[in-house]
Design a protein around this motif. Structure first.
Motif, PDB file in Angstrom:
ATOM      1  N   ALA A  32       0.199   7.112  -0.848  1.00  0.00           N
ATOM      2  CA  ALA A  32      -0.590   5.888  -0.880  1.00  0.00           C
ATOM      3  C   ALA A  32      -0.759   5.471  -2.334  1.00  0.00           C
ATOM      4  CB  ALA A  32      -1.960   6.132  -0.252  1.00  0.00           C
ATOM      5  N   ILE A  33      -0.781   4.172  -2.558  1.00  0.00           N
ATOM      6  CA  ILE A  33      -0.992   3.637  -3.898  1.00  0.00           C
ATOM      7  C   ILE A  33      -2.255   2.787  -3.903  1.00  0.00           C
ATOM      8  CG2 ILE A  33      -0.056   2.270  -5.784  1.00  0.00           C
ATOM      9  CD1 ILE A  33       1.588   4.760  -5.230  1.00  0.00           C
ATOM     10  N   GLY A  34      -3.140   3.096  -4.807  1.00  0.00           N
ATOM     11  CA  GLY A  34      -4.382   2.351  -4.912  1.00  0.00           C
ATOM     12  C   GLY A  34      -4.487   1.608  -6.233  1.00  0.00           C
ATOM     13  N   TRP A  35      -5.234   0.541  -6.211  1.00  0.00           N
ATOM     14  CA  TRP A  35      -5.599  -0.180  -7.437  1.00  0.00           C
ATOM     15  C   TRP A  35      -7.098   0.020  -7.659  1.00  0.00           C
ATOM     16  CZ3 TRP A  35      -2.581  -2.472 -11.033  1.00  0.00           C
ATOM     17  CH2 TRP A  35      -1.265  -2.782 -10.695  1.00  0.00           C
ATOM     18  N   PHE A  36      -7.436   0.373  -8.872  1.00  0.00           N
ATOM     19  CA  PHE A  36      -8.818   0.528  -9.288  1.00  0.00           C
ATOM     20  C   PHE A  36      -9.062  -0.410 -10.463  1.00  0.00           C
ATOM     21  CE2 PHE A  36     -10.338   4.369  -7.084  1.00  0.00           C
ATOM     22  CZ  PHE A  36      -9.162   4.792  -6.513  1.00  0.00           C
ATOM     23  N   ALA A  48      -8.197  -1.898  -3.961  1.00  0.00           N
ATOM     24  CA  ALA A  48      -7.311  -2.033  -2.811  1.00  0.00           C
ATOM     25  C   ALA A  48      -6.430  -0.804  -2.730  1.00  0.00           C
ATOM     26  CB  ALA A  48      -6.446  -3.289  -2.916  1.00  0.00           C
ATOM     27  N   CYS A  49      -5.926  -0.542  -1.542  1.00  0.00           N
ATOM     28  CA  CYS A  49      -5.027   0.593  -1.356  1.00  0.00           C
ATOM     29  C   CYS A  49      -4.056   0.275  -0.230  1.00  0.00           C
ATOM     30  CB  CYS A  49      -5.817   1.853  -1.041  1.00  0.00           C
ATOM     31  SG  CYS A  49      -4.795   3.347  -0.957  1.00  0.00           S
ATOM     32  N   ILE A  50      -2.827   0.769  -0.380  1.00  0.00           N
ATOM     33  CA  ILE A  50      -1.843   0.661   0.678  1.00  0.00           C
ATOM     34  C   ILE A  50      -1.382   2.068   1.015  1.00  0.00           C
ATOM     35  CG2 ILE A  50       0.084   0.253  -0.944  1.00  0.00           C
ATOM     36  CD1 ILE A  50       1.231  -1.657   1.264  1.00  0.00           C
ATOM     37  N   SER A  51      -1.373   2.416   2.283  1.00  0.00           N
ATOM     38  CA  SER A  51      -1.046   3.774   2.686  1.00  0.00           C
ATOM     39  C   SER A  51       0.451   4.022   2.552  1.00  0.00           C
ATOM     40  CB  SER A  51      -1.518   4.027   4.115  1.00  0.00           C
ATOM     41  OG  SER A  51      -0.835   3.172   5.009  1.00  0.00           O
ATOM     42  N   SER A  52       0.887   5.226   2.893  1.00  0.00           N
ATOM     43  CA  SER A  52       2.288   5.583   2.738  1.00  0.00           C
ATOM     44  C   SER A  52       3.184   4.657   3.558  1.00  0.00           C
ATOM     45  CB  SER A  52       2.511   7.025   3.166  1.00  0.00           C
ATOM     46  OG  SER A  52       2.338   7.123   4.574  1.00  0.00           O
ATOM     47  N   SER A  53       4.470   4.715   3.259  1.00  0.00           N
ATOM     48  CA  SER A  53       5.416   3.796   3.901  1.00  0.00           C
ATOM     49  C   SER A  53       5.479   3.960   5.414  1.00  0.00           C
ATOM     50  CB  SER A  53       6.809   3.993   3.311  1.00  0.00           C
ATOM     51  OG  SER A  53       6.822   3.633   1.955  1.00  0.00           O
ATOM     52  N   ALA A  54       5.015   5.105   5.911  1.00  0.00           N
ATOM     53  CA  ALA A  54       5.034   5.311   7.362  1.00  0.00           C
ATOM     54  C   ALA A  54       4.123   4.319   8.075  1.00  0.00           C
ATOM     55  CB  ALA A  54       4.607   6.735   7.681  1.00  0.00           C
ATOM     56  N   ASP A  55       3.055   3.901   7.399  1.00  0.00           N
ATOM     57  CA  ASP A  55       2.079   3.016   8.038  1.00  0.00           C
ATOM     58  C   ASP A  55       1.920   1.686   7.307  1.00  0.00           C
ATOM     59  OD1 ASP A  55       0.323   6.015   8.224  1.00  0.00           O
ATOM     60  OD2 ASP A  55       1.230   5.024   9.953  1.00  0.00           O
ATOM     61  N   ASP A  56       1.877   1.759   5.958  1.00  0.00           N
ATOM     62  CA  ASP A  56       1.608   0.574   5.139  1.00  0.00           C
ATOM     63  C   ASP A  56       0.304  -0.105   5.542  1.00  0.00           C
ATOM     64  OD1 ASP A  56       4.880  -0.776   4.127  1.00  0.00           O
ATOM     65  OD2 ASP A  56       3.523   0.683   3.216  1.00  0.00           O
ATOM     66  N   ASN A  57      -0.692   0.676   5.929  1.00  0.00           N
ATOM     67  CA  ASN A  57      -2.010   0.088   6.182  1.00  0.00           C
ATOM     68  C   ASN A  57      -2.634  -0.310   4.852  1.00  0.00           C
ATOM     69  OD1 ASN A  57      -1.937   0.534   8.988  1.00  0.00           O
ATOM     70  ND2 ASN A  57      -2.565   2.654   8.710  1.00  0.00           N
ATOM     71  N   TYR A  94      -7.382  -2.932 -14.963  1.00  0.00           N
ATOM     72  CA  TYR A  94      -6.904  -2.556 -13.640  1.00  0.00           C
ATOM     73  C   TYR A  94      -5.902  -1.413 -13.766  1.00  0.00           C
ATOM     74  CZ  TYR A  94      -9.173  -6.548 -11.469  1.00  0.00           C
ATOM     75  OH  TYR A  94     -10.116  -7.431 -10.993  1.00  0.00           O
ATOM     76  N   TYR A  95      -6.090  -0.386 -12.930  1.00  0.00           N
ATOM     77  CA  TYR A  95      -5.238   0.794 -12.924  1.00  0.00           C
ATOM     78  C   TYR A  95      -4.614   0.976 -11.545  1.00  0.00           C
ATOM     79  CZ  TYR A  95      -8.132   2.112 -16.968  1.00  0.00           C
ATOM     80  OH  TYR A  95      -8.797   2.131 -18.170  1.00  0.00           O
ATOM     81  N   CYS A  96      -3.399   1.511 -11.518  1.00  0.00           N
ATOM     82  CA  CYS A  96      -2.825   1.938 -10.235  1.00  0.00           C
ATOM     83  C   CYS A  96      -2.755   3.463 -10.222  1.00  0.00           C
ATOM     84  CB  CYS A  96      -1.468   1.313  -9.985  1.00  0.00           C
ATOM     85  SG  CYS A  96      -0.201   1.635 -11.223  1.00  0.00           S
ATOM     86  N   ALA A  97      -2.825   4.016  -9.027  1.00  0.00           N
ATOM     87  CA  ALA A  97      -2.847   5.466  -8.885  1.00  0.00           C
ATOM     88  C   ALA A  97      -2.236   5.850  -7.553  1.00  0.00           C
ATOM     89  CB  ALA A  97      -4.277   5.984  -8.978  1.00  0.00           C
ATOM     90  N   ALA A  98      -1.752   7.092  -7.467  1.00  0.00           N
ATOM     91  CA  ALA A  98      -1.086   7.579  -6.263  1.00  0.00           C
ATOM     92  C   ALA A  98      -1.853   8.747  -5.669  1.00  0.00           C
ATOM     93  CB  ALA A  98       0.338   8.005  -6.589  1.00  0.00           C
ATOM     94  N   ALA A  99      -1.952   8.762  -4.356  1.00  0.00           N
ATOM     95  CA  ALA A  99      -2.644   9.838  -3.638  1.00  0.00           C
ATOM     96  C   ALA A  99      -1.951  10.073  -2.310  1.00  0.00           C
ATOM     97  CB  ALA A  99      -4.102   9.455  -3.407  1.00  0.00           C
ATOM     98  N   ARG A 100      -2.287  11.181  -1.664  1.00  0.00           N
ATOM     99  CA  ARG A 100      -1.696  11.493  -0.360  1.00  0.00           C
ATOM    100  C   ARG A 100      -2.181  10.530   0.718  1.00  0.00           C
ATOM    101  NH1 ARG A 100       2.956  14.410  -0.073  1.00  0.00           N
ATOM    102  NH2 ARG A 100       2.885  16.180  -1.509  1.00  0.00           N
ATOM    103  N   GLY A 101      -3.356   9.966   0.512  1.00  0.00           N
ATOM    104  CA  GLY A 101      -3.894   8.997   1.456  1.00  0.00           C
ATOM    105  C   GLY A 101      -4.895   8.098   0.762  1.00  0.00           C
ATOM    106  N   CYS A 102      -5.115   6.924   1.317  1.00  0.00           N
ATOM    107  CA  CYS A 102      -6.072   5.995   0.705  1.00  0.00           C
ATOM    108  C   CYS A 102      -7.489   6.562   0.777  1.00  0.00           C
ATOM    109  CB  CYS A 102      -6.023   4.646   1.425  1.00  0.00           C
ATOM    110  SG  CYS A 102      -4.580   3.650   0.977  1.00  0.00           S
ATOM    111  N   ALA A 103      -8.216   6.390  -0.293  1.00  0.00           N
ATOM    112  CA  ALA A 103      -9.608   6.827  -0.372  1.00  0.00           C
ATOM    113  C   ALA A 103     -10.278   6.057  -1.496  1.00  0.00           C
ATOM    114  CB  ALA A 103      -9.687   8.324  -0.660  1.00  0.00           C
TER     115      ALA A 103
END
Length: 122
Positions: A32-36, A48-57, A94-103
């Motif tokens: 997941a990639i988030g913007w802070f 904002a956050c977008i989940s992994s490509s499997a879902d793109d929520n 504004y920063y972007c960051a990567a995580a295993r899931g949106c949080a």
């Protein structure tokens, strides 16, 4: 691992900017990639956050719903944050960051990019 944020700048209230986060060195599809953002004197907050490509929520903090849109370009390993109807209170780094899931918690993100400054002012 690299996340490169860009696209910030000076914009008038009501204007728009598209922020980009170009990534490399990790499996983009599985993260997941988030913007802070962090304004002077304030804590870093999730935007904002977008989940992994499997879902793109997608998820948004309340203050940007209807104005910001997060999207993923899998071919370019890039996540975008389209900002519209910008307000002075959107001014921040504004920063972007990567995580295993949106949080919403920044501490749950494994990788961070450098920031890009957005200034909304007339």
């Amino acid at each position: 691992v690299q996340l490169q944020a860009s696209g910030g700048g000076l914009v008038q209230p009501g204007g728009s900017l598209r922020l980009s986060c170009v990534t490399s060195g990790f499996n983009f599809d599985y993260y997941a990639i988030g913007w802070f953002r962090q304004a002077p004197g304030k804590e870093r907050e999730g935007v904002a956050c977008i989940s992994s490509s499997a879902d793109d929520n997608t998820y948004y903090t309340e203050s940007v719903k209807g104005r910001f849109t997060i999207s993923r370009d899998k071919a370019k390993n890039t996540v975008y944050l389209q900002t519209t109807k910008l307000k002075p209170e959107d001014t921040a780094v504004y920063y972007c960051a990567a995580a295993r899931g949106c949080a919403p918690e920044a501490t749950l993100y494994d990788y961070w990019g450098q920031g890009t400054l957005v200034t909304v002012s007339s």
